[in-house]
Design an enzyme around this catalytic site. Structure first.
Site, PDB file in Angstrom:
ATOM      1  N   HIS A  19       0.830  -1.210   0.000  1.00 24.32           N
ATOM      2  CA  HIS A  19       0.000   0.000   0.000  1.00 24.32           C
ATOM      3  C   HIS A  19       0.864   1.260   0.000  1.00 24.32           C
ATOM      4  O   HIS A  19       0.678   2.157  -0.825  1.00 24.32           O
ATOM      5  CB  HIS A  19      -0.906  -0.007   1.228  1.00 24.32           C
ATOM      6  CG  HIS A  19      -1.849   1.152   1.291  1.00 24.32           C
ATOM      7  ND1 HIS A  19      -3.115   1.125   0.750  1.00 24.32           N
ATOM      8  CD2 HIS A  19      -1.702   2.401   1.830  1.00 24.32           C
ATOM      9  CE1 HIS A  19      -3.705   2.287   0.937  1.00 24.32           C
ATOM     10  NE2 HIS A  19      -2.869   3.082   1.594  1.00 24.32           N
ATOM     11  N   GLU A  20       1.808   1.312   0.937  1.00 25.58           N
ATOM     12  CA  GLU A  20       2.637   2.510   1.045  1.00 25.58           C
ATOM     13  C   GLU A  20       3.586   2.650  -0.131  1.00 25.58           C
ATOM     14  O   GLU A  20       3.936   3.769  -0.523  1.00 25.58           O
ATOM     15  CB  GLU A  20       3.420   2.483   2.359  1.00 25.58           C
ATOM     16  CG  GLU A  20       2.546   2.496   3.611  1.00 25.58           C
ATOM     17  CD  GLU A  20       1.597   3.687   3.660  1.00 25.58           C
ATOM     18  OE1 GLU A  20       1.961   4.753   3.117  1.00 25.58           O
ATOM     19  OE2 GLU A  20       0.507   3.556   4.232  1.00 25.58           O
ATOM     20  N   HIS A  23       1.946   4.817  -2.765  1.00 20.76           N
ATOM     21  CA  HIS A  23       2.118   6.255  -2.518  1.00 20.76           C
ATOM     22  C   HIS A  23       3.549   6.692  -2.847  1.00 20.76           C
ATOM     23  O   HIS A  23       3.772   7.725  -3.485  1.00 20.76           O
ATOM     24  CB  HIS A  23       1.835   6.572  -1.043  1.00 20.76           C
ATOM     25  CG  HIS A  23       0.435   6.284  -0.608  1.00 20.76           C
ATOM     26  ND1 HIS A  23      -0.676   6.710  -1.309  1.00 20.76           N
ATOM     27  CD2 HIS A  23      -0.048   5.627   0.487  1.00 20.76           C
ATOM     28  CE1 HIS A  23      -1.774   6.336  -0.691  1.00 20.76           C
ATOM     29  NE2 HIS A  23      -1.423   5.661   0.397  1.00 20.76           N
TER      30      HIS A  23
END
Length: 370
Positions: A19-20, A23
């Protein structure tokens, strides 16, 4: 227990890092300065700096974060009387200085990566393990002794092909026909396990013990395992991920409705404790079950994060879209307070579900309904 804990932490780590990373890489693509890539939530345990980014491990292993330069000025969820100082040199690399569409892509990248992870895992499983595909056949899966089915000579594994010359392709057909003709003689064509086809006569009972049914049999849909070639697997994997997404959204709607109307957590909702318990069960089944579990959790994480709730990616996206539509910057302090309140509500909901999980553990109830 130790293996369960380790696998649970490994699964959590994979989901958070994927997920990170979404980003992180999209921010880097748009030349936004990334100050920190953190696993877990502060306080920080330790960190190592490579280039301009600090890669840290934090003490609370319940999430992760990517700290972008200038994010405070755009509303990062922190409320501070000391706004971040932005140097003239790096101003063009600050998050708040980028166009709204670029900031929106950075925000949704984490959700997109979780969905992609789920699609990749499901596609792999469809290609290597295969997926059960229903056949137009109904099998006898159990027979109660001394019932009409037993006396007529039906055996476990027999295929029920026809009843009174009506082709049977799904169990519901057999149930409907049986209910309409209780007390009447039925002619049933079956195919035995040795592929012999024969007809038998059977009269469903009008009265019968609870749980036995008119015939005294249990039936199930026959399945075959289908493996997809590598070039087809991504398409069917994406379709399956979308189907699971729809079911998850429906479940979330049920959770909100039941909390609002009854003040209770639905029995089929699990929090951190319940997920840890489920991890132990899938570990016992095998590695492919663990992979399937990871894909399901990844979809859950994606859906929850895209909800327009302050403190989540969806909440940040909402403020960015509001700015894009109105052409006005949202007051950073107001957005910060909104994210703080949103986080408090989320933590409260997590606490409520965790209490529900603990109650289930101490009372010996199953994690999820059978």
């Amino acid at each position: 227990m130790l293996i369960t804990i380790l696998v649970f932490l490994l699964i959590l780590s994979i989901l958070v890092l994927v997920h990170e990373a979404g980003h992180f890489f999209v921010a880097k693509f748009f030349k936004i300065k990334v100050e920190e890539f953190g696993f877990g939530l502060p306080p920080r345990a330790f960190g190592v700096k490579f280039g301009e980014t600090l890669y840290s491990i934090n003490w609370l292993p319940i999430g992760g974060f990517v700290k972008l330069y200038g994010e405070d000025e755009a509303g990062s969820g922190s409320v501070s009387n000391k706004p971040q100082k932005i140097s003239a040199k790096d101003k063009d690399r600050a998050f708040f200085a980028k166009p709204a569409w670029q900031r929106a892509l950075v925000v949704v990248a984490g959700v997109a990566m979780n969905f992609v992870l789920a699609v990749l895992i499901i596609s792999f499983l469809f290609s290597v393990v295969g997926v059960p595909v229903p056949k137009d056949r109904v099998l006898v899966s159990a027979i109660v002794p001394n019932t009409p089915a037993d006396k007529a000579g039906l055996k476990v594994g027999d295929v029920i092909e026809e009843i009174n010359e009506t082709k049977i392709t799904v169990p519901s057909q057999l149930v409907d026909i049986t209910k309409k003709h209780v007390g009447e003689k039925l002619v049933i064509q079956i195919k035995s396990q040795n592929a012999k086809v024969k007809s038998i006569e059977l009269t469903p009972r009008k009265e019968y013990p609870k749980g036995e049914g008119p015939m005294g049999i249990a039936v199930s849909q026959d399945f075959t395992v289908k493996k997809y070639p590598w070039y087809q697997a991504p398409f069917v994997g994406t379709k399956e991920a979308l189907n699971q997404t729809r079911m998850i959204v429906t479940g979330l709607g049920t959770l909100v409705f039941q909390l609002a109307t009854k003040g209770a957590v639905p029995s089929d909702i699990a929090g951190p404790v319940g997920i840890a318990q489920l991890t132990g069960k899938v570990v016992d089944i095998g590695p492919f079950a663990v992979l399937s579990f990871i894909s399901l959790l990844s979809l859950n994480l994606a859906i929850i994060n895209i909800l327009p709730i302050p403190a989540l990616d969806g909440g940040r996206l909402f403020f960015i879209l509001f700015e894009a539509v109105t052409r006005k910057k949202v007051n950073p302090k107001f957005e910060g307070y909104a994210h703080t309140i949103g986080m408090a509500i989320l933590l409260g909901l997590i606490a409520l579900i965790t209490l529900h999980d603990l109650f289930r553990v101490f009372t010996g109830q199953p994690i999820l309904p059978k």
